[in-house]
Design an enzyme around this catalytic site. Structure first.
Site: not given
Length: 191
Positions: A155, A159
């Site tokens: 994640y 990002k």
């Protein structure tokens, strides 16, 4: 007349969380909304809420992890609306696991949804924004896109990539009057 009234705005991840809240706020401002998600039932609930607030809404179900679906969705939207004033890249998938416990296919899936899906849609709407000399692209990164966090390796990586891509895009689009905003929220309670 407010800034968003009558603007054609495409929101990914509109079926819950940040995407739903953005959709409802823009519905109150009488934007023309294109709401997207992979969750048809929840997307229909949000569409009905937005319509009840007086917004014109279209819903489009597709899954960002599949490039063909992203391409088809972009062709569908641009064919129907001809232009997009704003694109909100909000859809995303999180993760909670140690690096050594995260299978590579999960890393790839998160990168496909959180990064490649967002840039594919952006690249699809960008030529129109450049031609009309106006537009606004919003990308939702995360505080995890600025700093690594335990249990969030894939994640966080996706990002970080979002941040790098859209920061570069901001510089490149300045002369075309196309704005780029990167949002980096902290923890959000969402599905």
């Amino acid at each position: 007349m407010n800034y968003f009234s009558g603007k054609i705005i495409w929101i990914t991840g509109a079926s819950s969380g940040i995407g739903e809240k953005v959709a409802l706020q823009l519905a109150r401002q009488k934007a023309i909304l294109i709401l997207s998600s992979y969750d048809k039932a929840e997307l229909e609930v949000v569409k009905n809420k937005c319509t009840s607030l007086g917004a014109e809404c279209t819903s489009l179900v597709f899954d960002l992890q599949f490039p063909d679906q992203v391409s088809d969705a972009a062709k569908n939207v641009l064919g129907q609306f001809k232009k997009i004033d704003m694109l909100f890249n909000i859809a995303g998938l999180s993760q909670r696991a140690l690096v050594q416990d995260t299978p590579l296919e999960i890393d790839r899936k998160i990168m496909e949804i959180n990064y490649f899906g967002a840039i594919a849609l952006t690249k699809a709407v960008l030529p129109g924004m450049i031609a009309q000399k106006s537009g606004h692209i919003v990308a939702v990164s995360s505080i995890a896109g600025k700093f690594g966090f335990p249990l969030r390796s894939a994640y966080s990586a996706a990002k970080h990539a979002i941040y790098g891509f859209f920061e570069t895009l901001r510089f490149e689009m300045a002369s075309h009057n196309v704005n780029v905003t990167i949002a980096c929220p902290g923890r959000v309670q969402t599905n």
